[in-house]
Design an enzyme around this catalytic site. Sequence first.
Site, PDB file in Angstrom:
ATOM      1  N   TYR A  96     -12.884  -0.584  13.355  1.00 50.40           N
ATOM      2  CA  TYR A  96     -12.014  -0.765  12.189  1.00 50.40           C
ATOM      3  C   TYR A  96     -10.988   0.371  12.085  1.00 50.40           C
ATOM      4  CZ  TYR A  96     -10.993  -1.495   7.166  1.00 50.40           C
ATOM      5  OH  TYR A  96     -10.383  -1.705   5.956  1.00 50.40           O
ATOM      6  N   LYS A 133      -6.936   0.028  12.290  1.00 43.31           N
ATOM      7  CA  LYS A 133      -6.149   0.367  11.103  1.00 43.31           C
ATOM      8  C   LYS A 133      -5.124   1.463  11.392  1.00 43.31           C
ATOM      9  CE  LYS A 133      -7.657  -2.461   7.968  1.00 43.31           C
ATOM     10  NZ  LYS A 133      -6.747  -3.573   7.533  1.00 43.31           N
TER      11      LYS A 133
END
Length: 304
Positions: free
Chosen positions: A165, A169
């Site tokens: 993640y 991001k």
Amino acid sequence: MAVSFKDQVAIVTGAGGGLGRSHALMLAAHGAAVVVNDFGGARDGTGGSTAAADAVVREIKEAGGRAIADGGNVTSEADMQAMVERTLKEFGRVDVLMNNAGILRDRTFAKVTIEDFRAVVDVHLMGTAIASKAVWGVMREQNYGRILVTSSTSGAYGNFGQSNYGAAKMALIGLMNTLHLEGAKYGIHVNAILPTAATRMTGDMMSEEMLQMLAPELVSPAAVWLVSREAPSRTALLAGAGTVARLAVVESEGICFAGKSLTPDDVAANFDRIADISSPIESAEGLRHVDRIIENARKALGQA
């Protein structure tokens, strides 16, 4: 001047709940016609249903707004192209794209499978790229567009168990930087939001008090402003619990070793000065960084 989306059309991905729903409702309340996109999968991306998107569309229509639901998967080029074509047929244009769709498959790096790592990167990074690519040509032809990417402090600062993640991001900040440069002459502004909010992805990890303090509705004002007519470009805002702040990339002044035989020992001996950011330099664009270090080298070599 009050923020208004009158006569504008906005697409919000992952808008069936949480942040996306909040963004969609706020855009509609400010005059936009909204395409509520949501694949309807579980937190890990499995499954799929349009029920959540349909419910948000009903909310918007009951409040007097205009909206349609879309169940396309952001990782599918065909789905995103079909979504844009349907939007153009229904509303005639696309002014705003808010990339919000996401999934979580949290594991430490030692335990995460490459399959789960790739799945998260596919949705957050590639899904944003695919959806943005689908609207890019339309926005170029209009000489107007606003695109928002959803980054995270998990990328900017790291977060235990979120290597997949966090990597995706932070990559979105790089995508924002480059799309800002490429879209400027076409009136396309590209910004980023780094939200801290309780959503269906994070809600079961928080206490009731935190859920109230981290309501998605406290993020949407910053996100919605970043896709408004008056918005800047290449701006990343952090928002959550009533606080809005700007994320910036800065450099230390550094040390120029040009004209010397630079060794790893030189870097080690001077690391404290190299790392000193008490007088930070904000590099608005990579080329300015290059210009600065070339100028430093010329001065050191007596060529300035």
